[in-house]
Scaffold this active site. Sequence first.
Site, PDB file in Angstrom:
ATOM      1  N   CYS A 130      61.881   9.688  28.795  1.00 32.32           N
ATOM      2  CA  CYS A 130      60.704  10.575  28.680  1.00 32.32           C
ATOM      3  C   CYS A 130      59.420  10.167  28.193  1.00 32.32           C
ATOM      4  CB  CYS A 130      61.310  11.821  27.756  1.00 32.32           C
ATOM      5  SG  CYS A 130      62.908  12.755  28.267  1.00 32.32           S
TER       6      CYS A 130
ATOM      7  N   GLN B 100      40.644  36.416  64.650  1.00 28.88           N
ATOM      8  CA  GLN B 100      41.615  37.325  65.271  1.00 28.88           C
ATOM      9  C   GLN B 100      41.569  38.864  64.868  1.00 28.88           C
ATOM     10  OE1 GLN B 100      46.256  38.150  64.141  1.00 28.88           O
ATOM     11  NE2 GLN B 100      45.888  35.941  64.503  1.00 28.88           N
TER      12      GLN B 100
HETATM   13  C1  LIG Z   1      47.382  32.905  62.835  1.00 29.68           C
HETATM   14  C2  LIG Z   1      48.381  33.910  62.529  1.00 29.68           C
HETATM   15  N1  LIG Z   1      49.741  33.807  62.270  1.00 29.68           N
HETATM   16  C3  LIG Z   1      50.717  34.688  61.909  1.00 29.68           C
HETATM   17  C4  LIG Z   1      50.244  35.865  62.104  1.00 29.68           C
HETATM   18  C5  LIG Z   1      51.424  36.658  61.667  1.00 29.68           C
HETATM   19  O1  LIG Z   1      51.635  37.563  63.155  1.00 29.68           O
HETATM   20  P1  LIG Z   1      52.917  38.523  63.198  1.00 29.68           P
HETATM   21  O2  LIG Z   1      54.141  37.582  62.721  1.00 29.68           O
HETATM   22  O3  LIG Z   1      52.854  39.057  64.736  1.00 29.68           O
HETATM   23  O4  LIG Z   1      52.611  39.722  62.222  1.00 29.68           O
HETATM   24  P2  LIG Z   1      51.553  40.672  62.373  1.00 29.68           P
HETATM   25  O5  LIG Z   1      50.201  39.874  62.154  1.00 29.68           O
HETATM   26  O6  LIG Z   1      51.426  41.223  63.547  1.00 29.68           O
HETATM   27  O7  LIG Z   1      51.597  41.560  61.256  1.00 29.68           O
HETATM   28  C6  LIG Z   1      49.172  36.156  62.402  1.00 29.68           C
HETATM   29  N2  LIG Z   1      48.825  37.577  62.412  1.00 29.68           N
HETATM   30  N3  LIG Z   1      48.137  35.387  62.580  1.00 29.68           N
END
Ligand SMILES: Cc1ncc(COP(=O)(O)OP(=O)(O)O)c(N)n1
Length: 524
Positions: A437, A39
């Site tokens: 215990c 991501q």
């Molecule tokens: C896999 C995954 N899970 C949770 C998050 C958190 O996303 P978010 O709540 O939108 O916060 P930011 O990442 O935008 O600060 C994530 N990024 N990835």
Amino acid sequence: MDDINYSLYLVTGRDLLPPGKDYFQSLEESLQGGVSVVQIREKKADTAEFLDIARRSKAVCDKYNVPILINDRVDVAIAINARGVHLGQTDMSIATARSLLPEGAIIGVSCNNENHVRAAIQDGVDYVGIGAVWGTQTKQLTSPVIGVRGVGKMLEILDGTEVKAVAIGGIKTTNLLRTLHGCVSTTDHALDGVAVVSDIVASKEPRVVAEKFTKILEAFRAINFGLLVAPRSVPSKDQILASVNDLINTVRKTGPLVHQITNTVVATQSANITLALGASPIMATEPQEMGDLSRICGALLVNIGTMRSDGKESMTLAGYHANMNKKPVVFDPVGVGASAFRKETVKDLLNTWQASVIKGNAGELASIAGSTEVASKGVDSVGSGFSDPSSFVRALAKKERCVVVLTGPVDYISDGVWVAALRNGHEILRKFTGSGCIVGSSIATYCAAAVAVGRDTENTDGRLVYGDMFIGAIAGVLVLTVAAEIAAKREDVKGPGTFLPALIDELWVLTPSDVLSMARIDIC
Ligand SMILES: Cc1ncc(COP(=O)(O)OP(=O)(O)O)c(N)n1
Ligand SMILES: Cc1ncsc1CCOP(=O)(O)O
């Protein structure tokens, strides 16, 4: 389009790179180490920079056939032809994102509670990011840390759906196995993967770190997400007693070191009982030495009977190191129902480390299970106990993912599948302080022996502990209660004062055949 493999989900974080490390080089190395989905998370970049980073990251990921998702920005995902997006609770709605993205695009959403998960299913997301599961420095959190024990309930909501789940927040190679073991529902719904930022991105050697993650993830999968004890067909009484026999002999032969953080009322008698069993007690409480002791000990006992807030650090560290070193942790939540402080402490400890065995009376275990069926008064249980103790211990063992020992006139022990009801003991055990215990010390001793026996026979890479903790717990209770029966019958025993030294002596001379011939045990 191929399904996404969520196992090792890298979330990028350019500002965490070690000095001199190139972002694209780091990304490529992490892919070589086994990252399975990426991501791109750019919280500070403007649109042009985000687009440039995302496009070039995608070129790197394409080489490894690893899909790329974009954090927050649907426009960027569309522009670079990413596989999809990850959205937060306050980002664009799922419906709007779905209407903008090409068909088949992946949409994930962050979930901090059970209602978020229900809404995510309704909204038709592809996966949920559950977090933060641990504390993290990478993001300013706006909702409380969930803790591993909270994740199971969220996963259960996903039962019967196609929605996948990853956990995020503070996940590191050092806590990964504990995270995976803890984040499983009572219906055996496990995580599809873990999302990681700093442990990989901030490393000078992201490939090596990603490889470690991959190895642990594979090892956990290989044990079929099981409980802490290996699945077994119905154990016969004879098999159990033969294994108990082995453990008694192993303790006598190997004299395991048993680290005990226990209460000030019973420390001396617990140490003496441990010695009488043939093991070596070490009653250490200094936080600094928890790591060293964990390496050399056979098992750890944590008993919160006289716990103070300044004792929490050593308990936390001791359990953490025990999990790291695959040593059994026997937890005795003495008087947990008596105060908010004890309840909060127990919750924190069980969220930090995985107990191998939780032992308590009916009131204590009711408090841990959140049941109102049995009340407690201080450290004692009130009333006649659970209407169906077998079902209660089985359910709690499944929920806490460990062996549970319910002490009382009959002792019930469960690994989440089978329940052993042990009918040995003597009522005089209830007439002096700390009898519960010392059962904890005895269980810890035989769990240490179970490790020694299990090490040779099991492939345990994916487990948090070697050996059969169910048998360890049964042995711990049986030895003590059988010796108590023998001691109570002695002519020189006039009451609790003369009973305790007699019990220590009888433990000292107890033979496996005494235990086997006197054991009253039923399995259901
Ligand atoms: C896999 C995954 N899970 C949770 C998050 C958190 O996303 P978010 O709540 O939108 O916060 P930011 O990442 O935008 O600060 C994530 N990024 N990835
Ligand atoms: C983006 C995000 N969302 C919840 S926790 C978190 C950060 C996780 O980072 P780390 O793996 O470094 O703790």
